[in-house]
Design an enzyme around this catalytic site. Structure first.
Site, PDB file in Angstrom:
ATOM      1  N   LYS A 111      39.614  31.376  38.562  1.00 18.46           N
ATOM      2  CA  LYS A 111      38.505  31.878  37.739  1.00 18.46           C
ATOM      3  C   LYS A 111      37.150  31.385  38.265  1.00 18.46           C
ATOM      4  O   LYS A 111      36.131  32.071  38.110  1.00 18.46           O
ATOM      5  CB  LYS A 111      38.713  31.474  36.270  1.00 18.46           C
ATOM      6  CG  LYS A 111      39.942  32.135  35.623  1.00 18.46           C
ATOM      7  CD  LYS A 111      39.854  33.654  35.644  1.00 18.46           C
ATOM      8  CE  LYS A 111      40.971  34.337  34.879  1.00 18.46           C
ATOM      9  NZ  LYS A 111      40.889  35.799  34.912  1.00 18.46           N
ATOM     10  N   TYR A 161      44.712  28.245  37.454  1.00 17.85           N
ATOM     11  CA  TYR A 161      43.911  29.254  36.739  1.00 17.85           C
ATOM     12  C   TYR A 161      42.400  28.970  36.890  1.00 17.85           C
ATOM     13  O   TYR A 161      41.612  29.875  37.175  1.00 17.85           O
ATOM     14  CB  TYR A 161      44.329  29.206  35.273  1.00 17.85           C
ATOM     15  CG  TYR A 161      43.768  30.264  34.360  1.00 17.85           C
ATOM     16  CD1 TYR A 161      44.251  31.571  34.403  1.00 17.85           C
ATOM     17  CD2 TYR A 161      42.797  29.950  33.403  1.00 17.85           C
ATOM     18  CE1 TYR A 161      43.765  32.544  33.518  1.00 17.85           C
ATOM     19  CE2 TYR A 161      42.314  30.907  32.526  1.00 17.85           C
ATOM     20  CZ  TYR A 161      42.802  32.198  32.586  1.00 17.85           C
ATOM     21  OH  TYR A 161      42.316  33.152  31.713  1.00 17.85           O
ATOM     22  N   ASN A 218      40.156  42.876  35.637  1.00 20.18           N
ATOM     23  CA  ASN A 218      40.539  42.154  34.426  1.00 20.18           C
ATOM     24  C   ASN A 218      41.927  41.508  34.511  1.00 20.18           C
ATOM     25  O   ASN A 218      42.180  40.519  33.827  1.00 20.18           O
ATOM     26  CB  ASN A 218      40.502  43.147  33.248  1.00 20.18           C
ATOM     27  CG  ASN A 218      41.229  42.625  32.025  1.00 20.18           C
ATOM     28  OD1 ASN A 218      40.716  41.765  31.301  1.00 20.18           O
ATOM     29  ND2 ASN A 218      42.447  43.115  31.788  1.00 20.18           N
ATOM     30  N   SER A 235      36.837  33.225  33.118  1.00 18.07           N
ATOM     31  CA  SER A 235      37.311  32.520  31.921  1.00 18.07           C
ATOM     32  C   SER A 235      36.480  31.246  31.765  1.00 18.07           C
ATOM     33  O   SER A 235      36.007  30.670  32.765  1.00 18.07           O
ATOM     34  CB  SER A 235      38.772  32.114  32.098  1.00 18.07           C
ATOM     35  OG  SER A 235      39.120  31.096  31.176  1.00 18.07           O
TER      36      SER A 235
HETATM   37  N1  LIG Z   1      42.989  35.859  26.140  1.00 19.21           N
HETATM   38  C1  LIG Z   1      42.113  34.920  26.412  1.00 19.21           C
HETATM   39  O1  LIG Z   1      41.862  34.021  25.601  1.00 19.21           O
HETATM   40  C2  LIG Z   1      41.367  34.926  27.706  1.00 19.21           C
HETATM   41  C3  LIG Z   1      40.346  33.991  27.886  1.00 19.21           C
HETATM   42  C4  LIG Z   1      39.636  33.969  29.074  1.00 19.21           C
HETATM   43  C5  LIG Z   1      39.928  34.878  30.060  1.00 19.21           C
HETATM   44  N2  LIG Z   1      40.932  35.781  29.871  1.00 19.21           N
HETATM   45  C6  LIG Z   1      41.207  36.709  30.976  1.00 19.21           C
HETATM   46  O2  LIG Z   1      41.154  38.033  30.497  1.00 19.21           O
HETATM   47  C7  LIG Z   1      42.020  38.849  31.275  1.00 19.21           C
HETATM   48  C8  LIG Z   1      42.954  39.609  30.347  1.00 19.21           C
HETATM   49  O3  LIG Z   1      43.710  38.669  29.604  1.00 19.21           O
HETATM   50  P1  LIG Z   1      44.605  39.063  28.348  1.00 19.21           P
HETATM   51  O4  LIG Z   1      44.511  37.930  27.402  1.00 19.21           O
HETATM   52  O5  LIG Z   1      44.298  40.439  27.888  1.00 19.21           O
HETATM   53  O6  LIG Z   1      46.070  39.007  29.033  1.00 19.21           O
HETATM   54  P2  LIG Z   1      47.410  39.788  28.682  1.00 19.21           P
HETATM   55  O7  LIG Z   1      48.517  38.975  29.259  1.00 19.21           O
HETATM   56  O8  LIG Z   1      47.469  40.096  27.229  1.00 19.21           O
HETATM   57  O9  LIG Z   1      47.267  41.166  29.504  1.00 19.21           O
HETATM   58  C9  LIG Z   1      47.229  41.135  30.898  1.00 19.21           C
HETATM   59  C10 LIG Z   1      47.577  42.507  31.448  1.00 19.21           C
HETATM   60  O10 LIG Z   1      47.522  42.408  32.875  1.00 19.21           O
HETATM   61  C11 LIG Z   1      48.706  42.989  33.433  1.00 19.21           C
HETATM   62  N3  LIG Z   1      48.980  42.342  34.721  1.00 19.21           N
HETATM   63  C12 LIG Z   1      49.294  41.050  34.937  1.00 19.21           C
HETATM   64  N4  LIG Z   1      49.520  40.833  36.251  1.00 19.21           N
HETATM   65  C13 LIG Z   1      49.337  42.024  36.878  1.00 19.21           C
HETATM   66  C14 LIG Z   1      49.425  42.461  38.230  1.00 19.21           C
HETATM   67  N5  LIG Z   1      49.796  41.615  39.215  1.00 19.21           N
HETATM   68  N6  LIG Z   1      49.159  43.750  38.523  1.00 19.21           N
HETATM   69  C15 LIG Z   1      48.815  44.619  37.548  1.00 19.21           C
HETATM   70  N7  LIG Z   1      48.731  44.274  36.243  1.00 19.21           N
HETATM   71  C16 LIG Z   1      48.977  42.992  35.920  1.00 19.21           C
HETATM   72  C17 LIG Z   1      49.790  42.738  32.382  1.00 19.21           C
HETATM   73  O11 LIG Z   1      50.892  43.632  32.534  1.00 19.21           O
HETATM   74  C18 LIG Z   1      49.002  42.968  31.087  1.00 19.21           C
HETATM   75  O12 LIG Z   1      48.979  44.342  30.726  1.00 19.21           O
HETATM   76  C19 LIG Z   1      42.754  37.896  32.229  1.00 19.21           C
HETATM   77  O13 LIG Z   1      42.117  37.891  33.478  1.00 19.21           O
HETATM   78  C20 LIG Z   1      42.597  36.556  31.560  1.00 19.21           C
HETATM   79  O14 LIG Z   1      42.649  35.500  32.486  1.00 19.21           O
HETATM   80  C21 LIG Z   1      41.665  35.825  28.732  1.00 19.21           C
END
Ligand SMILES: NC(=O)c1ccc[n+]([C@@H]2O[C@H](COP(=O)([O-])OP(=O)(O)OC[C@H]3O[C@@H](n4cnc5c(N)ncnc54)[C@H](O)[C@@H]3O)[C@@H](O)[C@H]2O)c1
Length: 242
Positions: A154, A150, A86, A138
């Site tokens: 993805k 990105y 994730n 995503s």
């Molecule tokens: N929020 C959205 O709208 C959305 C949409 C599509 C996809 N996503 C995907 O969902 C996933 C989670 O996104 P989110 O919105 O919860 O993000 P977020 O930024 O709120 O949380 C991401 C978490 O990942 C951790 N992290 C980042 N880089 C890291 C690394 N190198 N090693 C270990 N931990 C790491 C961060 O510390 C954080 O706790 C991501 O892959 C994101 O691309 C999110």
């Protein structure tokens, strides 16, 4: 509720979607290994532990292969049932303005991490002849302005998912991807309101998703009742198409 002790590893789990996934899987009765590079994850893990499951936080930079190898060198991987890849970041800017660091960091965090963590646990899963891998992609995988880095990462996840589904199916390991749309998390909190409104206009359900919407889908994919689903993408975006 599951009867056997089954452990699931979730990356990027200190907050946002990853945290919601851990909470939901803990409620389902799974033992949880929360991975994050934020050391707060050690305390965060205590908040999802229930009477029926264990939860531990492990500090590891999943973008770095040696960091993953080191973090789990002496770890007992025998009862690993699932991996949820994730962790992800974005560094959005038009390609003409994108520098190498913005490209490199996003590809390493969002795509290399999927190799690094899956590689760490796959031998045990094969030995158990059982397992589930869920990769968080995503809606941007199809291309999105300002997201060449990105979107590439993805989209790479989709190819990885479909390849592993073919290679690992014979070991009873099912690999699927979730494709979230616009979800309310710290990652999207900084998006200006006028851009959020534009997204909401494009979403047929006319609202932004919640981390729990993604978490519930991961729960479904980890459930034994979804055992014939392999190599597919599940969109959790209210119908959003970029
Ligand atoms: N929020 C959205 O709208 C959305 C949409 C599509 C996809 N996503 C995907 O969902 C996933 C989670 O996104 P989110 O919105 O919860 O993000 P977020 O930024 O709120 O949380 C991401 C978490 O990942 C951790 N992290 C980042 N880089 C890291 C690394 N190198 N090693 C270990 N931990 C790491 C961060 O510390 C954080 O706790 C991501 O892959 C994101 O691309 C999110």
């Amino acid at each position: 509720m599951i009867s056997l002790s089954k452990k699931i590893v979730v990356t990027g789990s200190n907050r946002g979607i990853g945290y919601a996934i851990c909470k939901r899987l803990a409620e389902d009765g799974f033992d949880i290994v929360m991975i994050d590079y934020d050391s707060e994850v050690i305390n965060t893990a205590k908040t999802i532990k229930t009477e029926n499951n264990s939860a531990e936080g492990i500090v590891c930079d999943v973008s770095d292969y040696s960091s993953c190898q080191k973090a789990f060198e002496y770890y007992n991987k025998d009862d690993i049932y699932g991996v949820v890849n994730n962790a992800g970041i974005n560094r959005d800017t038009l390609f003409i303005n994108m520098n190498y660091d913005q490209w490199d960091k996003v590809i390493k965090t969002d795509l290399y991490s999927v190799f690094n963590i899956t590689k760490t646990f796959i031998d045990s899963m094969i030995k158990n002849n059982c397992g589930r891998i869920v990769n968080v992609s995503s809606a941007s995988w199809q291309g999105n302005i300002g997201q060449a880095n990105y979107a590439s990462a993805k989209a790479g996840i989709i190819g990885f998912t479909k390849t592993l589904a073919r290679e690992l199916g014979k070991y009873n390991i099912k690999t699927n991807a979730i494709v979230p749309g616009f979800i309310k998390t710290p990652m999207t909190d900084n998006v200006p309101d006028n851009i959020k409104d534009k997204f909401i206009e494009k979403i047929p359900l006319k609202k932004i998703g919640l981390p729990e919407d993604v978490a519930n889908t991961v729960s479904f994919l980890m459930n034994e009742k979804s055992g014939y689903i392999n190599g597919t993408l599940i969109e959790v975006g209210g119908g959003l198409v970029l």
